[in-house]
Scaffold this motif. Structure first.
Motif, PDB file in Angstrom:
ATOM      1  N   GLU A 147       5.493  16.168   6.330  1.00  0.00           N
ATOM      2  CA  GLU A 147       5.359  15.415   7.583  1.00  0.00           C
ATOM      3  C   GLU A 147       4.026  14.675   7.638  1.00  0.00           C
ATOM      4  OE1 GLU A 147       5.442  16.234  12.427  1.00  0.00           O
ATOM      5  OE2 GLU A 147       5.846  17.871  11.017  1.00  0.00           O
ATOM      6  N   TYR A 148       2.970  15.330   7.145  1.00  0.00           N
ATOM      7  CA  TYR A 148       1.661  14.683   7.134  1.00  0.00           C
ATOM      8  C   TYR A 148       1.702  13.398   6.303  1.00  0.00           C
ATOM      9  CZ  TYR A 148      -3.233  13.717   6.241  1.00  0.00           C
ATOM     10  OH  TYR A 148      -4.442  13.080   6.153  1.00  0.00           O
ATOM     11  N   ALA A 149       2.248  13.502   5.089  1.00  0.00           N
ATOM     12  CA  ALA A 149       2.297  12.334   4.213  1.00  0.00           C
ATOM     13  C   ALA A 149       3.063  11.186   4.866  1.00  0.00           C
ATOM     14  CB  ALA A 149       2.939  12.706   2.880  1.00  0.00           C
ATOM     15  N   ARG A 150       4.085  11.521   5.637  1.00  0.00           N
ATOM     16  CA  ARG A 150       4.908  10.492   6.269  1.00  0.00           C
ATOM     17  C   ARG A 150       4.299   9.961   7.565  1.00  0.00           C
ATOM     18  NH1 ARG A 150      10.840  13.398   5.074  1.00  0.00           N
ATOM     19  NH2 ARG A 150      10.924  12.728   2.869  1.00  0.00           N
ATOM     20  N   SER A 151       3.226  10.616   8.025  1.00  0.00           N
ATOM     21  CA  SER A 151       2.609  10.199   9.283  1.00  0.00           C
ATOM     22  C   SER A 151       1.387   9.302   9.084  1.00  0.00           C
ATOM     23  CB  SER A 151       2.203  11.428  10.102  1.00  0.00           C
ATOM     24  OG  SER A 151       1.086  12.086   9.513  1.00  0.00           O
ATOM     25  N   VAL A 152       0.827   9.295   7.866  1.00  0.00           N
ATOM     26  CA  VAL A 152      -0.401   8.518   7.651  1.00  0.00           C
ATOM     27  C   VAL A 152      -0.059   7.065   7.361  1.00  0.00           C
ATOM     28  CG1 VAL A 152      -1.625  10.549   6.816  1.00  0.00           C
ATOM     29  CG2 VAL A 152      -0.512   9.032   5.166  1.00  0.00           C
ATOM     30  N   SER A 153      -1.069   6.224   7.421  1.00  0.00           N
ATOM     31  CA  SER A 153      -0.872   4.783   7.268  1.00  0.00           C
ATOM     32  C   SER A 153      -0.529   4.406   5.828  1.00  0.00           C
ATOM     33  CB  SER A 153      -2.135   4.033   7.691  1.00  0.00           C
ATOM     34  OG  SER A 153      -3.189   4.301   6.772  1.00  0.00           O
ATOM     35  N   THR A 154       0.098   3.258   5.687  1.00  0.00           N
ATOM     36  CA  THR A 154       0.402   2.729   4.360  1.00  0.00           C
ATOM     37  C   THR A 154      -0.879   2.512   3.565  1.00  0.00           C
ATOM     38  OG1 THR A 154       2.389   1.645   5.209  1.00  0.00           O
ATOM     39  CG2 THR A 154       1.509   0.824   3.119  1.00  0.00           C
ATOM     40  N   ASP A 155      -1.930   2.061   4.240  1.00  0.00           N
ATOM     41  CA  ASP A 155      -3.207   1.831   3.556  1.00  0.00           C
ATOM     42  C   ASP A 155      -3.751   3.117   2.947  1.00  0.00           C
ATOM     43  OD1 ASP A 155      -3.162  -0.839   4.121  1.00  0.00           O
ATOM     44  OD2 ASP A 155      -4.538  -0.719   5.836  1.00  0.00           O
ATOM     45  N   LYS A 156      -3.660   4.223   3.689  1.00  0.00           N
ATOM     46  CA  LYS A 156      -4.162   5.495   3.165  1.00  0.00           C
ATOM     47  C   LYS A 156      -3.327   5.956   1.978  1.00  0.00           C
ATOM     48  CE  LYS A 156      -5.731  10.107   4.377  1.00  0.00           C
ATOM     49  NZ  LYS A 156      -6.283  10.968   5.421  1.00  0.00           N
ATOM     50  N   LEU A 157      -2.011   5.808   2.073  1.00  0.00           N
ATOM     51  CA  LEU A 157      -1.154   6.173   0.952  1.00  0.00           C
ATOM     52  C   LEU A 157      -1.482   5.334  -0.277  1.00  0.00           C
ATOM     53  CD1 LEU A 157       2.268   6.581   2.786  1.00  0.00           C
ATOM     54  CD2 LEU A 157       0.995   8.402   1.658  1.00  0.00           C
ATOM     55  N   ASN A 158      -1.649   4.034  -0.067  1.00  0.00           N
ATOM     56  CA  ASN A 158      -1.985   3.153  -1.182  1.00  0.00           C
ATOM     57  C   ASN A 158      -3.319   3.542  -1.817  1.00  0.00           C
ATOM     58  OD1 ASN A 158       0.344   1.678  -0.808  1.00  0.00           O
ATOM     59  ND2 ASN A 158      -0.646   0.070   0.405  1.00  0.00           N
ATOM     60  N   HIS A 159      -4.279   3.925  -0.962  1.00  0.00           N
ATOM     61  CA  HIS A 159      -5.603   4.323  -1.464  1.00  0.00           C
ATOM     62  C   HIS A 159      -5.507   5.515  -2.410  1.00  0.00           C
ATOM     63  CE1 HIS A 159      -9.927   5.070  -1.492  1.00  0.00           C
ATOM     64  NE2 HIS A 159      -9.683   6.328  -1.174  1.00  0.00           N
ATOM     65  N   HIS A 160      -4.551   6.420  -2.127  1.00  0.00           N
ATOM     66  CA  HIS A 160      -4.378   7.615  -2.960  1.00  0.00           C
ATOM     67  C   HIS A 160      -3.303   7.424  -4.028  1.00  0.00           C
ATOM     68  CE1 HIS A 160      -7.024  10.424  -0.753  1.00  0.00           C
ATOM     69  NE2 HIS A 160      -6.706   9.706   0.310  1.00  0.00           N
ATOM     70  N   GLY A 161      -2.785   6.198  -4.138  1.00  0.00           N
ATOM     71  CA  GLY A 161      -1.833   5.888  -5.212  1.00  0.00           C
ATOM     72  C   GLY A 161      -0.394   6.246  -4.917  1.00  0.00           C
ATOM     73  N   PHE A 162      -0.015   6.303  -3.635  1.00  0.00           N
ATOM     74  CA  PHE A 162       1.353   6.664  -3.271  1.00  0.00           C
ATOM     75  C   PHE A 162       2.077   5.499  -2.606  1.00  0.00           C
ATOM     76  CE2 PHE A 162      -0.812  10.780  -3.412  1.00  0.00           C
ATOM     77  CZ  PHE A 162       0.048  11.488  -4.237  1.00  0.00           C
ATOM     78  N   ASP A 163       3.384   5.438  -2.845  1.00  0.00           N
ATOM     79  CA  ASP A 163       4.229   4.375  -2.313  1.00  0.00           C
ATOM     80  C   ASP A 163       4.878   4.832  -1.004  1.00  0.00           C
ATOM     81  OD1 ASP A 163       5.894   1.804  -2.720  1.00  0.00           O
ATOM     82  OD2 ASP A 163       7.427   3.357  -2.523  1.00  0.00           O
ATOM     83  N   LYS A 164       4.721   4.061   0.054  1.00  0.00           N
ATOM     84  CA  LYS A 164       5.199   4.431   1.382  1.00  0.00           C
ATOM     85  C   LYS A 164       6.713   4.656   1.410  1.00  0.00           C
ATOM     86  CE  LYS A 164       4.902   4.875   5.953  1.00  0.00           C
ATOM     87  NZ  LYS A 164       4.197   6.011   6.589  1.00  0.00           N
ATOM     88  N   SER A 165       7.478   3.756   0.808  1.00  0.00           N
ATOM     89  CA  SER A 165       8.933   3.889   0.863  1.00  0.00           C
ATOM     90  C   SER A 165       9.401   5.139   0.116  1.00  0.00           C
ATOM     91  CB  SER A 165       9.603   2.643   0.292  1.00  0.00           C
ATOM     92  OG  SER A 165       9.267   2.462  -1.072  1.00  0.00           O
ATOM     93  N   ARG A 166       8.752   5.451  -0.987  1.00  0.00           N
ATOM     94  CA  ARG A 166       9.137   6.647  -1.726  1.00  0.00           C
ATOM     95  C   ARG A 166       8.743   7.908  -0.972  1.00  0.00           C
ATOM     96  NH1 ARG A 166       7.459   8.281  -7.948  1.00  0.00           N
ATOM     97  NH2 ARG A 166       8.736  10.184  -8.023  1.00  0.00           N
TER      98      ARG A 166
END
Length: 205
Positions: A147-166
């Protein structure tokens, strides 16, 4: 002294108090299933026991991020009559990431007695809370990490190398993302440590 395992009296022995198991999200090889008692884990646990026996240190501590499942899988296997003999001492532990005002990550490594019960470890973890965006809190669990991963911003996910849609569509991928990014509420950590020390003489050190 001639009794016991060691016959030389006092001597220095190497300890490694920070190892990971196939239960850790850090593990790059084949992983344990989510159920520590799953018979499918047996070959991996046996491989782990043999690796511990072959390694130089006399004592180890398991420090998987966010979970005790590696310890539970090892303990469950060692209780079975056909299990390999473990010739080393292993302590359960857990690695946690705390909310910090610093830019650097603040990690805590919590070490427990090998005599502690499974329920005490479960109770310790149940007192830990994750910090969510907006200062909301959730009890630590795999579901909360997802749930945490799905709640953070796309920018934060991108910063850590993760794809939002995935992250949105793949639970295992979201769990990995949450495990790498989530942080604990410091007050819940301090309360969990204090409670465990007060309630049990086999608590954290």
């Amino acid at each position: 002294m001639t009794n016991g395992k060691y016959h030389k009296g006092s001597e220095w022995r190497q300890w490694d108090l920070h190892i990971h198991t196939p239960a850790s999200f850090h593990w790059s090889g084949k992983k344990f299933s989510s159920d520590p008692r799953d018979p499918a884990n047996i070959p991996l646990v046996d491989e782990m026991i043999n690796a511990l026996n072959a390694a130089e240190p006399a004592v180890f501590a398991i420090m998987d991020y966010w979970t005790f499942n590696g310890w539970f899988a090892l303990k469950h296997r060692l209780a079975q009559p056909d299990a390999p003999v473990l010739n080393k001492t292993v302590f359960p532990g857990i690695e946690l990431r705390l909310m910090s005002p610093m830019r650097a990550k603040l990690n805590a490594h919590v070490l427990f007695s090998d005599k502690i019960s499974d329920q005490e470890l479960i109770d310790f973890k149940s007192n830990l809370k994750l910090e969510f965006p907006g200062q909301d809190l959730r009890n630590l669990s795999n579901g909360a990490l997802i749930e945490y991963a799905r709640s953070v911003s796309t920018d934060k996910l991108n910063h850590h190398g993760f794809d939002k849609s995935r992250v949105t569509n793949d639970k295992a991928y979201a769990l990995e993302a949450g495990s790498k990014m989530a942080e604990l509420n410091c007050e819940s950590y301090k309360n969990a440590i204090a409670k465990d020390i007060i309630l049990s003489d086999t608590g954290v050190s």
